[in-house]
Motif scaffolding. Structure first.
Motif, PDB file in Angstrom:
ATOM      1  N   ASP A 191       8.515 123.479  50.226  1.00 36.85           N
ATOM      2  CA  ASP A 191       7.425 122.520  50.389  1.00 36.85           C
ATOM      3  C   ASP A 191       6.113 123.306  50.236  1.00 36.85           C
ATOM      4  OD1 ASP A 191       6.255 120.127  50.996  1.00 36.85           O
ATOM      5  OD2 ASP A 191       7.169 119.914  52.971  1.00 36.85           O
ATOM      6  N   PRO A 192       5.620 123.409  48.990  1.00 33.73           N
ATOM      7  CA  PRO A 192       4.584 124.401  48.668  1.00 33.73           C
ATOM      8  C   PRO A 192       3.317 124.356  49.518  1.00 33.73           C
ATOM      9  CG  PRO A 192       5.392 123.347  46.682  1.00 33.73           C
ATOM     10  CD  PRO A 192       6.048 122.645  47.832  1.00 33.73           C
ATOM     11  N   LYS A 193       2.996 123.191  50.118  1.00 36.01           N
ATOM     12  CA  LYS A 193       1.751 123.121  50.889  1.00 36.01           C
ATOM     13  C   LYS A 193       1.985 122.981  52.392  1.00 36.01           C
ATOM     14  CE  LYS A 193      -1.235 123.542  47.646  1.00 36.01           C
ATOM     15  NZ  LYS A 193      -2.122 124.716  47.622  1.00 36.01           N
ATOM     16  N   ILE A 194       3.225 123.085  52.818  1.00 34.52           N
ATOM     17  CA  ILE A 194       3.527 122.793  54.222  1.00 34.52           C
ATOM     18  C   ILE A 194       2.850 123.798  55.155  1.00 34.52           C
ATOM     19  CG2 ILE A 194       5.654 124.178  54.434  1.00 34.52           C
ATOM     20  CD1 ILE A 194       5.082 120.637  55.828  1.00 34.52           C
ATOM     21  N   TRP A 195       2.503 123.328  56.345  1.00 37.81           N
ATOM     22  CA  TRP A 195       1.808 124.169  57.312  1.00 37.81           C
ATOM     23  C   TRP A 195       2.759 124.971  58.167  1.00 37.81           C
ATOM     24  CZ3 TRP A 195      -3.216 121.944  59.800  1.00 37.81           C
ATOM     25  CH2 TRP A 195      -4.165 121.809  58.783  1.00 37.81           C
ATOM     26  N   VAL A 217      12.840 103.866  49.343  1.00 34.09           N
ATOM     27  CA  VAL A 217      11.994 104.570  48.385  1.00 34.09           C
ATOM     28  C   VAL A 217      10.509 104.253  48.591  1.00 34.09           C
ATOM     29  CG1 VAL A 217      12.047 102.860  46.502  1.00 34.09           C
ATOM     30  CG2 VAL A 217      12.004 105.309  45.963  1.00 34.09           C
ATOM     31  N   GLU A 218      10.253 103.150  49.246  1.00 33.57           N
ATOM     32  CA  GLU A 218       8.861 102.762  49.530  1.00 33.57           C
ATOM     33  C   GLU A 218       8.156 103.849  50.375  1.00 33.57           C
ATOM     34  OE1 GLU A 218       7.283  99.831  53.034  1.00 33.57           O
ATOM     35  OE2 GLU A 218       9.253  99.453  52.162  1.00 33.57           O
ATOM     36  N   CYS A 219       8.894 104.483  51.262  1.00 34.72           N
ATOM     37  CA  CYS A 219       8.286 105.531  52.095  1.00 34.72           C
ATOM     38  C   CYS A 219       8.728 106.942  51.691  1.00 34.72           C
ATOM     39  CB  CYS A 219       8.659 105.343  53.557  1.00 34.72           C
ATOM     40  SG  CYS A 219       8.068 103.813  54.289  1.00 34.72           S
ATOM     41  N   HIS A 220       9.984 107.111  51.314  1.00 34.62           N
ATOM     42  CA  HIS A 220      10.521 108.458  51.073  1.00 34.62           C
ATOM     43  C   HIS A 220      10.539 108.821  49.591  1.00 34.62           C
ATOM     44  CE1 HIS A 220      12.042 109.202  55.158  1.00 34.62           C
ATOM     45  NE2 HIS A 220      12.477 107.956  55.182  1.00 34.62           N
ATOM     46  N   ASP A 221      10.198 110.061  49.284  1.00 39.50           N
ATOM     47  CA  ASP A 221      10.302 110.554  47.911  1.00 39.50           C
ATOM     48  C   ASP A 221      11.747 110.980  47.644  1.00 39.50           C
ATOM     49  OD1 ASP A 221      10.135 111.735  45.454  1.00 39.50           O
ATOM     50  OD2 ASP A 221       8.462 113.080  45.948  1.00 39.50           O
ATOM     51  N   LEU A 222      12.378 110.315  46.698  1.00 41.74           N
ATOM     52  CA  LEU A 222      13.777 110.621  46.375  1.00 41.74           C
ATOM     53  C   LEU A 222      13.895 111.380  45.060  1.00 41.74           C
ATOM     54  CD1 LEU A 222      15.109 107.126  47.391  1.00 41.74           C
ATOM     55  CD2 LEU A 222      15.827 109.270  48.445  1.00 41.74           C
ATOM     56  N   LYS A 223      12.756 111.662  44.438  1.00 36.35           N
ATOM     57  CA  LYS A 223      12.786 112.314  43.125  1.00 36.35           C
ATOM     58  C   LYS A 223      12.185 113.713  43.116  1.00 36.35           C
ATOM     59  CE  LYS A 223      12.384 108.494  39.806  1.00 36.35           C
ATOM     60  NZ  LYS A 223      11.234 107.655  40.235  1.00 36.35           N
ATOM     61  N   GLY A 224      11.175 113.964  43.951  1.00 41.13           N
ATOM     62  CA  GLY A 224      10.467 115.224  43.916  1.00 41.13           C
ATOM     63  C   GLY A 224       9.448 115.216  42.801  1.00 41.13           C
ATOM     64  N   PRO A 225       8.709 116.275  42.573  1.00 40.68           N
ATOM     65  CA  PRO A 225       8.692 117.470  43.426  1.00 40.68           C
ATOM     66  C   PRO A 225       7.901 117.242  44.722  1.00 40.68           C
ATOM     67  CG  PRO A 225       7.037 117.681  41.694  1.00 40.68           C
ATOM     68  CD  PRO A 225       7.751 116.361  41.458  1.00 40.68           C
ATOM     69  N   ALA A 226       7.946 118.210  45.630  1.00 36.73           N
ATOM     70  CA  ALA A 226       7.189 118.135  46.879  1.00 36.73           C
ATOM     71  C   ALA A 226       5.692 118.231  46.560  1.00 36.73           C
ATOM     72  CB  ALA A 226       7.619 119.282  47.787  1.00 36.73           C
ATOM     73  N   PRO A 227       4.847 117.750  47.486  1.00 35.12           N
ATOM     74  CA  PRO A 227       3.400 117.799  47.243  1.00 35.12           C
ATOM     75  C   PRO A 227       2.915 119.182  46.823  1.00 35.12           C
ATOM     76  CG  PRO A 227       3.854 116.613  49.267  1.00 35.12           C
ATOM     77  CD  PRO A 227       5.162 117.158  48.776  1.00 35.12           C
ATOM     78  N   THR A 228       2.035 119.190  45.820  1.00 35.60           N
ATOM     79  CA  THR A 228       1.483 120.470  45.377  1.00 35.60           C
ATOM     80  C   THR A 228      -0.007 120.573  45.694  1.00 35.60           C
ATOM     81  OG1 THR A 228       1.208 119.496  43.209  1.00 35.60           O
ATOM     82  CG2 THR A 228       3.159 120.882  43.517  1.00 35.60           C
TER      83      THR A 228
END
Ligand code: HEC
Ligand code: HEC
Length: 246
Positions: A212-216, A35-46
């Protein structure tokens, strides 16, 4: 008879508590070591800032994304999936003047040898199975994959798929379609078919920003029949043995 029933009861209880504890183990490992590196809860970056502060892929919709078999295998032997890392802007130069004429490439160029081999938590087989079970339960995006089924009657040859990816939609400007060939912006896609559920690929390729709302990754407006062909191709491509030729 009674003895036999009791015996069965004990076995059933043991079996259920064993699976419950494997499940707990998986969740505990995620909390303690991931959990230190990975988001396990969400939401994805906005926001763009959150996007570039993300150092590891989101795992909160892992159950909607990954194939369990792949998770179990990869977690025991993690290797790089994103050739320029998660923060590819730190590692690539995609400005036109740097698209070197020397090698005739039209896609992203790495800033020299910036990438070291991936260093990642490595799990034992039991841990990997427990973690995979816990990850496969994370399914907040059932809505995005509902009704998505790969139509295998739309399968195409490797050559036809390559033309779609290379020429028609230009996916290789961002993704490697074989080791060392393609861009560095996204994940390698020659292994996508082994890593990802077909329903996820169908949904993500059509509208990446639903996930992933901001993904490129842009919505490249893939036609519905081409979407089926592309995903069939990615599944076929992932069965190639690239180690044999590279
Ligand atoms: C120090 C940070 C860090 C920790 C701790 C960490 N990871 Fe990762 N993980 C990464 C990075 C960075 C990647 C991306 C690798 C790549 O794409 O080449 C990654 C990739 C993954 C992937 C593939 C995700 C995808 O979308 O491709 C999974 C699954 C994963 N990690 C699971 C775990 C689990 C389970 C743990 C805990 C046991 C864990 N990670 C701990 C940094 C971390
Ligand atoms: C402008 C660059 C760009 C283009 C063009 C592009 N992608 Fe992507 N793609 C990305 C990025 C960035 C991601 C997110 C990778 C991540 O999760 O870190 C992504 C993610 C994906 C994923 C899922 C992520 C994974 O784990 O493998 C698939 C599948 C995919 N793209 C397929 C395609 C296909 C097929 C096309 C062409 C129709 C395409 N992409 C075009 C940048 C691009």
């Amino acid at each position: 008879m009674i003895k036999r029933l009791l015996f069965l009861l004990v076995i059933t209880l043991l079996a259920s508590s064993a699976s419950a504890s494997a499940d707990e183990d998986g969740k505990a490992i995620l909390q303690q070591r991931c959990v230190e590196c990975h988001d396990l809860k969400g939401p994805a970056p906005t926001t763009i800032r959150e996007l570039w502060e993300r150092d590891a892929p989101d795992l909160f919709y892992a159950g909607n994304k990954f194939r369990r078999e792949w998770l179990v295998e990869w977690l025991q032997k993690p290797v790089r999936i994103r050739p320029a890392g998660v923060n590819y802007l730190r590692a690539i130069n995609s400005t036109p003047q740097h698209q070197t004429k020397k090698n005739g490439r039209q896609y992203d160029v790495l800033w020299g040898a910036v990438l070291k081999p991936l260093r990642h938590e490595t799990l034992t087989s039991d841990e990997a199975n427990a973690v995979a079970d816990a990850l496969m339960q994370l399914k907040p995006h059932d809505d995005l994959v509902a009704g998505r089924v790969l139509d295998t009657s739309m399968s195409i040859t490797l050559d036809q798929g390559e033309i779609l990816i290379d020429k028609v939609y230009g996916c290789q400007s961002c993704h490697q379609i074989e080791p060392g060939y393609g861009g560095y912006t996204g994940a390698e896609i020659y292994t996508a078919g082994r890593r990802l559920q077909p329903a996820f690929m169908l949904s993500y390729i059509e509208r990446p920003r639903n996930w992933d709302p901001k993904i490129w990754m842009p919505n490249v407006h893939v036609k519905p029949e081409d979407l089926q062909k592309i995903v069939n191709y990615l599944v076929l491509l992932s069965k190639e043995d690239f180690n044999a030729s590279h």
